[in-house]
Scaffold this active site. Sequence first.
Site, PDB file in Angstrom:
ATOM      1  CG  ASP A   1      -3.118  -5.294   1.140  1.00  0.00           C
ATOM      2  OD1 ASP A   1      -4.416  -5.564   0.927  1.00  0.00           O
ATOM      3  OD2 ASP A   1      -2.401  -3.789   1.432  1.00  0.00           O
TER       4      ASP A   1
ATOM      5  CB  CYS B   1      -1.620  -3.131   4.615  1.00  0.00           C
ATOM      6  SG  CYS B   1      -2.410  -1.683   4.208  1.00  0.00           S
TER       7      CYS B   1
ATOM      8  CE  LYS C   1      -5.553  -2.079   2.054  1.00  0.00           C
ATOM      9  NZ  LYS C   1      -4.504  -2.048   2.258  1.00  0.00           N
TER      10      LYS C   1
HETATM   11  C1  VGL Z   1       0.871  -0.502   1.987  1.00  0.00           C
HETATM   12  C2  VGL Z   1       2.381   0.738   2.350  1.00  0.00           C
HETATM   13  C3  VGL Z   1       1.399   1.813   0.941  1.00  0.00           C
HETATM   14  C4  VGL Z   1       0.528  -2.204   2.641  1.00  0.00           C
HETATM   15  C5  VGL Z   1       0.202   0.282   0.965  1.00  0.00           C
HETATM   16  O1  VGL Z   1      -0.771  -2.381   2.314  1.00  0.00           O
HETATM   17  O2  VGL Z   1       1.098  -2.072   3.580  1.00  0.00           O
HETATM   18  N1  VGL Z   1       1.857  -0.192   2.465  1.00  0.00           N
HETATM   19  N2  VGL Z   1       0.139   0.835   0.608  1.00  0.00           N
END
Ligand code: VGL
Length: 203
Positions: free
Chosen positions: A14, A144, A100
């Site tokens: 991410d 994540c 995702k």
């Molecule tokens: C994430 C918070 C909300 C991440 C994703 O990628 O860690 N954190 N959505």
Amino acid sequence: MVDHGAKSALLIVDVQNDFCPGGMLAVAEGDRVVPVLNIYGELFSSEGLPVFASRDWHPTETTHFKAYGGIWPVHCVRGSKGAEFHPLLKLPREAIVISKGMDPARDDYSAFDGVDDTGLPLPELLRRLGVGRIFMGGLATDYCVKETALAALRQGFAVTVLEDAVRGVDLQPGDSERAMAEMQAAGAETANLSTVDPSGYRT
Ligand code: VGL
Ligand code: ZN
């Protein structure tokens, strides 16, 4: 040792605009992981090892967002600028993108809940490639990255967290440190640029 699952892979979690400074859910120093992950990417690629890059890829309405009962501001809406990978992230040409968070009723923090662009789940792709150990870095340590590491360990993969290539949200101070401790307690190892050994698979 020649064995099913003796290969290593890199998973970049991410590294998207919305998790970097200026983004909708900015992680402090989130962009600092980019040059480090570029080096890891080149290292794994040059060893002929698989490289995966996951992305948070949400619909506009999801229970993940505050407006629909979740805890997060709107971020990483699929197709938006904020959902794009950081512009300086250099993914090897053969990198496999894993999406995702597409289900409007689930958080899906773990990249193990993600799929490639043909719909194949990440764990299935890893098994097909004979991957036994996943080296991972990216954002965010306390969401994540942590959930991905724990899911990987539960499914029998070995995990090495690249400690110089992660940053956390830290909604509460210390969340990232606690996340690192939790991953290690569950069996994750750690490495950094001076200790990483992608070709040497050890259990
Ligand atoms: C994430 C918070 C909300 C991440 C994703 O990628 O860690 N954190 N959505
Ligand atoms: Zn999200």
